[in-house]
Scaffold this motif. Structure first.
Motif, PDB file in Angstrom:
ATOM      1  N   GLY A  66     -65.024   6.761  42.539  1.00  0.00           N
ATOM      2  CA  GLY A  66     -65.344   7.627  43.666  1.00  0.00           C
ATOM      3  C   GLY A  66     -64.163   8.386  44.240  1.00  0.00           C
ATOM      4  O   GLY A  66     -64.316   9.170  45.186  1.00  0.00           O
ATOM      5  N   ASN A  67     -62.970   8.162  43.677  1.00  0.00           N
ATOM      6  CA  ASN A  67     -61.762   8.876  44.116  1.00  0.00           C
ATOM      7  C   ASN A  67     -61.536  10.097  43.243  1.00  0.00           C
ATOM      8  O   ASN A  67     -61.852  10.097  42.048  1.00  0.00           O
ATOM      9  CB  ASN A  67     -60.537   7.961  44.026  1.00  0.00           C
ATOM     10  N   LYS A  68     -60.939  11.132  43.826  1.00  0.00           N
ATOM     11  CA  LYS A  68     -60.628  12.357  43.104  1.00  0.00           C
ATOM     12  C   LYS A  68     -59.309  12.898  43.642  1.00  0.00           C
ATOM     13  O   LYS A  68     -59.196  13.233  44.822  1.00  0.00           O
ATOM     14  CB  LYS A  68     -61.742  13.388  43.282  1.00  0.00           C
ATOM     15  N   GLU A  69     -58.294  12.944  42.786  1.00  0.00           N
ATOM     16  CA  GLU A  69     -56.958  13.386  43.205  1.00  0.00           C
ATOM     17  C   GLU A  69     -56.401  14.394  42.215  1.00  0.00           C
ATOM     18  O   GLU A  69     -56.426  14.171  41.000  1.00  0.00           O
ATOM     19  CB  GLU A  69     -55.997  12.201  43.291  1.00  0.00           C
ATOM     20  N   THR A  70     -55.895  15.498  42.743  1.00  0.00           N
ATOM     21  CA  THR A  70     -55.186  16.488  41.931  1.00  0.00           C
ATOM     22  C   THR A  70     -53.702  16.175  41.980  1.00  0.00           C
ATOM     23  O   THR A  70     -53.131  16.024  43.067  1.00  0.00           O
ATOM     24  CB  THR A  70     -55.432  17.914  42.449  1.00  0.00           C
ATOM     25  N   VAL A  71     -53.071  16.053  40.810  1.00  0.00           N
ATOM     26  CA  VAL A  71     -51.644  15.712  40.742  1.00  0.00           C
ATOM     27  C   VAL A  71     -50.938  16.712  39.833  1.00  0.00           C
ATOM     28  O   VAL A  71     -51.526  17.223  38.882  1.00  0.00           O
ATOM     29  CB  VAL A  71     -51.424  14.263  40.251  1.00  0.00           C
ATOM     30  N   LYS A  72     -49.669  16.957  40.143  1.00  0.00           N
ATOM     31  CA  LYS A  72     -48.928  17.997  39.425  1.00  0.00           C
ATOM     32  C   LYS A  72     -47.495  17.553  39.211  1.00  0.00           C
ATOM     33  O   LYS A  72     -46.875  16.944  40.090  1.00  0.00           O
ATOM     34  CB  LYS A  72     -48.960  19.306  40.234  1.00  0.00           C
ATOM     35  N   ARG A  73     -46.953  17.892  38.033  1.00  0.00           N
ATOM     36  CA  ARG A  73     -45.558  17.583  37.705  1.00  0.00           C
ATOM     37  C   ARG A  73     -45.043  18.681  36.787  1.00  0.00           C
ATOM     38  O   ARG A  73     -45.553  18.856  35.680  1.00  0.00           O
ATOM     39  CB  ARG A  73     -45.476  16.218  37.017  1.00  0.00           C
ATOM     40  N   GLU A  80     -40.434  12.983  39.680  1.00  0.00           N
ATOM     41  CA  GLU A  80     -40.932  11.633  39.449  1.00  0.00           C
ATOM     42  C   GLU A  80     -42.383  11.702  38.952  1.00  0.00           C
ATOM     43  O   GLU A  80     -43.079  12.689  39.152  1.00  0.00           O
ATOM     44  CB  GLU A  80     -40.849  10.809  40.742  1.00  0.00           C
ATOM     45  N   PRO A  81     -42.852  10.615  38.337  1.00  0.00           N
ATOM     46  CA  PRO A  81     -44.198  10.647  37.757  1.00  0.00           C
ATOM     47  C   PRO A  81     -45.299  10.315  38.761  1.00  0.00           C
ATOM     48  O   PRO A  81     -45.045   9.820  39.863  1.00  0.00           O
ATOM     49  CB  PRO A  81     -44.129   9.549  36.691  1.00  0.00           C
ATOM     50  N   TRP A  82     -46.525  10.602  38.370  1.00  0.00           N
ATOM     51  CA  TRP A  82     -47.739  10.038  38.952  1.00  0.00           C
ATOM     52  C   TRP A  82     -48.303   9.071  37.924  1.00  0.00           C
ATOM     53  O   TRP A  82     -48.343   9.389  36.730  1.00  0.00           O
ATOM     54  CB  TRP A  82     -48.768  11.128  39.231  1.00  0.00           C
ATOM     55  N   VAL A  83     -48.776   7.897  38.383  1.00  0.00           N
ATOM     56  CA  VAL A  83     -49.329   6.905  37.469  1.00  0.00           C
ATOM     57  C   VAL A  83     -50.608   6.318  38.061  1.00  0.00           C
ATOM     58  O   VAL A  83     -50.590   5.773  39.171  1.00  0.00           O
ATOM     59  CB  VAL A  83     -48.329   5.756  37.202  1.00  0.00           C
ATOM     60  N   LEU A  84     -51.704   6.433  37.324  1.00  0.00           N
ATOM     61  CA  LEU A  84     -52.947   5.779  37.714  1.00  0.00           C
ATOM     62  C   LEU A  84     -53.078   4.478  36.928  1.00  0.00           C
ATOM     63  O   LEU A  84     -53.011   4.486  35.699  1.00  0.00           O
ATOM     64  CB  LEU A  84     -54.149   6.690  37.438  1.00  0.00           C
ATOM     65  N   LYS A 117     -54.825   1.529  41.545  1.00  0.00           N
ATOM     66  CA  LYS A 117     -53.820   2.200  42.385  1.00  0.00           C
ATOM     67  C   LYS A 117     -53.301   3.452  41.708  1.00  0.00           C
ATOM     68  O   LYS A 117     -53.009   3.443  40.505  1.00  0.00           O
ATOM     69  CB  LYS A 117     -52.647   1.259  42.680  1.00  0.00           C
ATOM     70  N   LEU A 118     -53.186   4.521  42.481  1.00  0.00           N
ATOM     71  CA  LEU A 118     -52.510   5.734  42.035  1.00  0.00           C
ATOM     72  C   LEU A 118     -51.108   5.715  42.630  1.00  0.00           C
ATOM     73  O   LEU A 118     -50.940   5.873  43.843  1.00  0.00           O
ATOM     74  CB  LEU A 118     -53.267   6.981  42.483  1.00  0.00           C
ATOM     75  N   TYR A 119     -50.109   5.497  41.779  1.00  0.00           N
ATOM     76  CA  TYR A 119     -48.717   5.525  42.225  1.00  0.00           C
ATOM     77  C   TYR A 119     -48.278   6.972  42.313  1.00  0.00           C
ATOM     78  O   TYR A 119     -48.350   7.722  41.331  1.00  0.00           O
ATOM     79  CB  TYR A 119     -47.816   4.765  41.241  1.00  0.00           C
ATOM     80  N   ASN A 120     -47.844   7.385  43.505  1.00  0.00           N
ATOM     81  CA  ASN A 120     -47.405   8.762  43.674  1.00  0.00           C
ATOM     82  C   ASN A 120     -45.905   8.886  43.438  1.00  0.00           C
ATOM     83  O   ASN A 120     -45.223   7.903  43.135  1.00  0.00           O
ATOM     84  CB  ASN A 120     -47.798   9.293  45.059  1.00  0.00           C
TER      85      ASN A 120
END
Length: 265
Positions: A66-73, A80-84, A117-120
């Motif tokens: 049910g989560n929705k996140e836009t991530v960019k690198r 730094e990374p994004w990690v789901l 967890k989504l690590y930002n």
């Protein structure tokens, strides 16, 4: 095979590099690269495995529970990374928003149920290691997404290293019983480095992968003029999780901030 050469650009879609059921040199994980075009959609689900998705570069949408996140690198060297990270039985949907995006996908068996967890990028703060020792010959950037300190329920440890041109990392030489994987990028892309695996040395280039097994020592070095990036992924062993490296005693003196042989000035 301990080194896996990727001689061409990854195709769009999921590119498997290592499989969990390999008979020889088993690293106990599935490991690959997902390459997405704009508007391309890929879905993942595992009945018995936890999964981690590390954004190497590009812009994507993660959707899960049910989560929705836009991530960019923009690139893996400067940001730094994004990690789901999700447990078994979780549906993950990834949509590409840029012309090309690359995501590292790693999976391993884990019966534990934990909170996804989504690590930002703030969670994966860079740490400078080696600074002030041996004329800065092993100064490097280390980013840890999760390990036993913040994810004790996981069977994985996941992070990144940036080698400055001409410098060493994973130094002093060290080892651990848990299997590990390194996946490489270079800036400029035509660069190269060397990966020591026990008494053997392998040349590594863009998109190469190395398995580190059987407690092999594994220091790394990159050629002058080329920055080297690598993902490091460790598979914890049952009853024996990774808590840190075991250094070769004969080379550990190099960690001393006063260590210096030449030049003396």
């Amino acid at each position: 095979m301990l080194k896996i050469r990727q001689s061409e650009q990854f195709k769009f879609g999921y590119n498997s590099i290592i499989k969990i059921d390999e008979i020889e040199d088993n690293a106990l994980v599935d490991f690959g690269i997902l390459r997405l075009a704009r508007k391309q959609v890929e879905t993942f689900y595992e009945d018995k495995k936890e999964m981690a998705f590390l954004l190497i570069q590009g812009e994507i949408i993660f959707e899960w529970e049910g989560n929705k996140e836009t991530v960019k690198r923009s690139n893996c060297f400067d940001e730094e990374p994004w990690v789901l990270h999700v447990p078994k039985k979780i549906d993950v949907k990834i949509t590409g928003l840029s012309d090309t995006s690359e995501i590292n996908v790693i999976k391993t068996y884990n019966d534990k149920i934990f909170k996804s967890k989504l690590y930002n990028q703030e969670d994966c703060k860079p740490e400078i290691r080696g600074k002030g020792t041996m004329n800065e010959c092993s100064t490097r950037i280390v980013r840890t997404a999760f390990d036993i300190t913040n994810a004790p329920y996981s069977n994985l440890v996941l992070g990144e290293v940036i080698n400055f041109p001409g410098k060493w990392s994973s130094f002093p030489p060290h080892y651990h019983p848990q299997p590990e994987i390194y996946f490489y990028k270079f800036m400029p892309e035509g660069g190269y480095g060397f990966s020591q695996l026990g008494e053997n040395v392998e040349i590594v280039k863009q998109n190469d992968t190395v398995k580190i097994l059987n407690q092999r020592r594994h220091p790394q070095v990159t050629a002058p003029g080329y920055a080297m990036y690598y993902i490091w992924a460790i598979r914890n062993l049952d009853g024996n999780p990774y808590t840190g490296p075991i250094f070769n005693k004969e080379h550990q003196w190099g960690n001393n901030k006063n260590a210096k042989i030449w030049p003396k000035r």
